[in-house]
Enzyme design. Structure first.
Site, PDB file in Angstrom:
ATOM      1  N   CYS A  51      91.150  61.473  24.554  1.00 51.31           N
ATOM      2  CA  CYS A  51      92.401  61.607  23.811  1.00 51.31           C
ATOM      3  C   CYS A  51      93.499  62.288  24.660  1.00 51.31           C
ATOM      4  CB  CYS A  51      92.156  62.331  22.498  1.00 51.31           C
ATOM      5  SG  CYS A  51      93.480  62.085  21.286  1.00 51.31           S
TER       6      CYS A  51
ATOM      7  N   HIS B 254      88.072  58.565  19.999  1.00 48.89           N
ATOM      8  CA  HIS B 254      87.119  59.676  19.911  1.00 48.89           C
ATOM      9  C   HIS B 254      85.681  59.144  19.857  1.00 48.89           C
ATOM     10  CE1 HIS B 254      89.722  63.244  19.305  1.00 48.89           C
ATOM     11  NE2 HIS B 254      90.590  62.336  18.893  1.00 48.89           N
TER      12      HIS B 254
ATOM     13  N   GLU C 127      83.009  60.785  19.894  1.00 50.01           N
ATOM     14  CA  GLU C 127      82.175  61.654  19.052  1.00 50.01           C
ATOM     15  C   GLU C 127      82.380  61.362  17.569  1.00 50.01           C
ATOM     16  OE1 GLU C 127      86.089  63.465  18.689  1.00 50.01           O
ATOM     17  OE2 GLU C 127      85.005  62.553  20.356  1.00 50.01           O
TER      18      GLU C 127
END
Length: 366
Positions: free
Chosen positions: A246, A331, A333
């Site tokens: 990001c 992202h 995750e």
């Protein structure tokens, strides 16, 4: 209690207040995620934002101890169509209203969030203030138009001192620009020995920790507001494998001579399709960013595009053409969101192993 949202263009939305009754100002954005409001609220990347959630019912599963992305939320406010006062979930510990009261965050419910979202999509993100009805709309609009949004957002959310998260695997230095805890969690799951360092840590300090790899975290705001990080990346590039997420992706691009630019309303949600140009596969990703890498500017950088967003063809991934370094705008995750791209953490660790092997071979042939 009736409260209102006043936008810089003079538009007013009146609804029911919840959480804190303080007056707060921020950049009004929208997020299309259908679940994960706790992660959105506690995501440091939302520092300074008044977040509008497009899903109509928020708070129905309450707030629990496990799903936070940071200890202290930095969100400026939350706008929802309907807030649930009596959550029902076996993990729930308190309601959204109670949590916002405890953390001094204002919320506003009962307004037309579809209309507000359409406005942001048409005109771009807007400055706004959540406040009571006993104020002069004219005065608030003037203040909004006269004000400049803060540029020190990363400083507000980054750790002030380094700390370890021990493991017995690869030593990873995680640079905290506003790190989501889920990034640390994914590294811990892979038994990495992680040292989290502040956003303004110099390259020499990072290299002195003898890292096997470096991760550049997510974070809020304009990447050009963090020039010290750009210099740090230049100092470590090529010496240690590097992976950015990001804001880390945007900073990596700037450090390599590319340019970034503000988007009209950004990518914020858990349903963004991204194509991997290497494999041709498409993943549904979680995203939260208001800036993007200018694709044309990459012509002068030693970088190649690895991923693109299918909705608007913006850059979603980069790889250095000479050094072991790659980044993604989305992202991996997730949290909350789809798990389609969590394997990228494995790709990073494999890059580290390949780098070590190449180093050993060079030593043997010397």
């Amino acid at each position: 209690m009736k409260r209102q949202l006043i936008l810089e263009d003079g538009t007013v939305f009146i609804g029911e207040g919840f959480g804190s009754d303080i007056e707060n100002t921020g950049e009004v954005i929208f997020n299309t995620s259908m679940t994960g409001y706790q992660e959105i609220i506690s995501d440091p990347s939302n520092c300074g934002h008044i977040v509008t959630l497009t899903y109509p019912l928020i708070g129905n599963y309450g707030i629990n101890r496990d799903d936070f992305e940071s200890i202290t939320p930095k969100i400026s406010g939350l706008i929802v169509n309907e807030v649930c006062d009596h959550p029902s979930n076996f993990r729930s510990q308190l309601s959204l209203d109670d949590y916002f009261k405890a953390k001094n965050i204002p919320g506003l419910s009962g307004i037309d969030t579809r209309k507000l979202t359409r406005m942001i999509r048409q005109y771009g993100t807007l400055k706004g203030t959540i406040c009571g009805l006993n104020v002069s709309v004219h005065d608030v609009v003037k203040q909004l138009n006269d004000m400049t949004l803060p540029t020190d957002l990363v400083k507000q959310v980054s750790t002030s001192s380094a700390y370890p998260s021990p493991g017995r695997g690869n030593r990873i230095v995680l640079v905290d620009f506003g790190m989501k805890h889920s990034i640390l969690h994914e590294l811990n799951k892979r038994d990495c020995d992680v040292i989290v360092v502040p956003y303004n840590t110099k390259a020499e300090e990072i290299l002195s920790l003898s890292p096997d790899g470096i991760v550049l975290s997510n974070g809020p705001g304009d990447p050009k507001d963090v020039p010290e990080a750009i210099e740090m990346i230049k100092g470590v590039l090529g010496k240690v494998p590097l992976f950015g997420v990001c804001l880390g992706h945007q900073l990596f691009a700037l450090a390599n001579g590319a340019e970034t630019e503000k988007m009209k309303f950004g990518h914020r949600g858990a349903n963004h399709p991204v194509k991997d140009l290497t494999t041709g596969k498409i993943a549904i990703t979680s995203q939260n960013h208001g800036y993007t890498v200018n694709k044309k500017s990459l012509e002068k950088a030693k970088l190649e595009v690895t991923h693109i967003a299918l909705n608007d063809d913006t850059v979603e991934g980069l790889r250095h053409l000479e050094y072991p370094a790659f980044t993604v705008q989305f992202h991996p995750e997730a949290s909350s969101g789809p798990d389609d791209t969590k394997s990228i953490f494995n790709d990073f660790l494999q890059m580290i192993e390949n780098f070590k092997k190449e180093g050993e071979e060079l030593c043997q042939n010397a």
